[in-house]
Design an enzyme around this catalytic site. Sequence first.
Site, mmCIF file in Angstrom:
data_model
loop_
_atom_site.group_PDB
_atom_site.id
_atom_site.type_symbol
_atom_site.label_atom_id
_atom_site.label_comp_id
_atom_site.label_asym_id
_atom_site.label_seq_id
_atom_site.Cartn_x
_atom_site.Cartn_y
_atom_site.Cartn_z
ATOM 1 N N ARG A 94 28.279 41.426 9.648
ATOM 2 C CA ARG A 94 28.677 41.134 8.329
ATOM 3 C C ARG A 94 28.574 42.261 7.561
ATOM 4 O O ARG A 94 27.894 43.256 7.934
ATOM 5 C CB ARG A 94 27.545 39.930 7.930
ATOM 6 C CG ARG A 94 27.681 38.506 8.610
ATOM 7 C CD ARG A 94 26.697 37.993 8.324
ATOM 8 N NE ARG A 94 26.380 36.612 8.953
ATOM 9 C CZ ARG A 94 25.903 36.411 10.131
ATOM 10 N NH1 ARG A 94 25.015 37.260 10.832
ATOM 11 N NH2 ARG A 94 25.742 35.011 10.525
ATOM 12 N N LYS B 12 20.878 36.846 9.500
ATOM 13 C CA LYS B 12 20.583 35.773 8.636
ATOM 14 C C LYS B 12 19.679 34.816 9.420
ATOM 15 O O LYS B 12 19.577 34.591 10.708
ATOM 16 C CB LYS B 12 21.700 35.085 8.494
ATOM 17 C CG LYS B 12 22.747 35.730 7.670
ATOM 18 C CD LYS B 12 24.188 35.043 7.399
ATOM 19 C CE LYS B 12 23.949 33.952 6.420
ATOM 20 N NZ LYS B 12 25.337 33.100 6.264
ATOM 21 N N ARG C 248 35.775 41.581 10.714
ATOM 22 C CA ARG C 248 34.971 40.936 11.457
ATOM 23 C C ARG C 248 35.662 39.864 12.160
ATOM 24 O O ARG C 248 35.332 39.460 13.465
ATOM 25 C CB ARG C 248 33.865 40.116 10.924
ATOM 26 C CG ARG C 248 32.875 39.256 11.107
ATOM 27 C CD ARG C 248 31.734 38.878 10.385
ATOM 28 N NE ARG C 248 31.027 37.627 10.578
ATOM 29 C CZ ARG C 248 30.182 37.571 11.233
ATOM 30 N NH1 ARG C 248 29.272 38.739 12.050
ATOM 31 N NH2 ARG C 248 29.368 36.301 11.719
ATOM 32 N N HIS D 4 35.217 41.379 6.140
ATOM 33 C CA HIS D 4 35.174 40.054 6.601
ATOM 34 C C HIS D 4 36.149 39.934 7.650
ATOM 35 O O HIS D 4 36.291 39.161 8.752
ATOM 36 C CB HIS D 4 34.895 38.699 5.670
ATOM 37 C CG HIS D 4 34.155 37.737 6.246
ATOM 38 N ND1 HIS D 4 32.858 37.999 6.604
ATOM 39 C CD2 HIS D 4 34.617 36.560 6.733
ATOM 40 C CE1 HIS D 4 32.378 36.758 7.110
ATOM 41 N NE2 HIS D 4 33.431 35.600 7.228
ATOM 42 N N TYR E 222 37.730 30.650 16.100
ATOM 43 C CA TYR E 222 38.609 31.749 16.605
ATOM 44 C C TYR E 222 39.438 31.264 17.728
ATOM 45 O O TYR E 222 40.372 32.206 17.927
ATOM 46 C CB TYR E 222 37.604 33.302 16.937
ATOM 47 C CG TYR E 222 36.819 33.489 15.680
ATOM 48 C CD1 TYR E 222 37.460 34.197 14.626
ATOM 49 C CD2 TYR E 222 35.585 33.177 15.660
ATOM 50 C CE1 TYR E 222 37.087 34.782 13.596
ATOM 51 C CE2 TYR E 222 34.876 33.753 14.487
ATOM 52 C CZ TYR E 222 35.623 34.259 13.549
ATOM 53 O OH TYR E 222 34.904 34.779 12.429
ATOM 54 N N HIS F 142 25.959 33.952 14.993
ATOM 55 C CA HIS F 142 26.280 32.574 14.555
ATOM 56 C C HIS F 142 25.313 31.690 15.129
ATOM 57 O O HIS F 142 24.876 31.660 16.507
ATOM 58 C CB HIS F 142 27.652 31.659 14.928
ATOM 59 C CG HIS F 142 28.711 32.388 14.128
ATOM 60 N ND1 HIS F 142 30.160 32.644 14.885
ATOM 61 C CD2 HIS F 142 28.859 33.192 13.076
ATOM 62 C CE1 HIS F 142 30.875 32.971 13.943
ATOM 63 N NE2 HIS F 142 30.092 33.336 13.026
#
Length: 327
Positions: free
Chosen positions: A169, A193, A273, A270, A305, A296
């Site tokens: 990110r 995160k 990414r 992004h 994806y 994730h």
Amino acid sequence: MARPGRPALPKPKLHPSVDAFLDMLTTERGAALNTRHAYWRDLADVSLYLRENQNCDIHDATTDSLKAYLKDLSEKTHTKGNNSGKIAVRTVARRLSALRQFYRFLLSENKREDDPTSTIESPKQGRTLPKTLSEAEVTTLIETAAIGGGADSVRLVCLLEMLYATGLRVSELVGLPVSAISEDNQFLMIAGKGGRDRIVPLTDSAQKAITEYLDLRSQFIGPENQARQEQWLFPSRTSDSGHLTRQRFAQLLKDLAYDAKIDADRVSPHILRHAFATHLLSNGADLRSVQKMLGHADIATTQIYTQIIGENLKKTVDEKHPMSKKA
């Protein structure tokens, strides 16, 4: 501070339960500062509407008052334009999601006996596939960035190589401490995160770009506040944080896209990414490994994806298959 092009939101004094909810996001869920701000904006917007139009506070809102807010929000955001309907639906869905989490928190803390959002249906969203770039376009960006040859050019190549090699990110990339790089430059240690730390391998070209950049890194450290700047891999003399900002890196990419003759709307941190994940899967990587590298929490997020790859394959068949041409 309001985002560019967005009017500043008045800063009302919110109900204490909102502050308690935001503190929970930070302390218990490990939410980033940007996430906390996003929830604050959503709940502040609801609070303002309820006070001005429903004569109640968000803590005591009813199902009907929240439905009235969501209806008003949908009507305001659904302006004329090609994508306005999608924007309106996404905005309403995000606000409703924030409200659901807020009232579930109140229930768990025994600050309410009911959840006024429990009977409100989420708006149906057509899922749009993430934008991405081709492998050739990414190569063009890196080659164009290298043309200058100076310190700025070397740093930009390093940023691109690292982003494309790891799928970080943008906030993770620009906020990397020097200590995130392993001694042999082969891995990055990422504090992700929600407290989900991960180790991401680096490609040979990314390792080479890092080595070349580190030789010039001191040029980006100013004489003032050196201690604050020196801890970051990508220091900045001008930013309050001491490191390169997300906004500055995004602008550098837009300028680079212009020089590379690629539509600037298709180039952002992004989107790179997305390119990292799509290209890995296209070349045979397994979904679980890509999920871990992207950080994730849910593999369902990574599965989007595979839909991009499916759409690309369908497009190839439609354009190249002889029977498609006859049709």
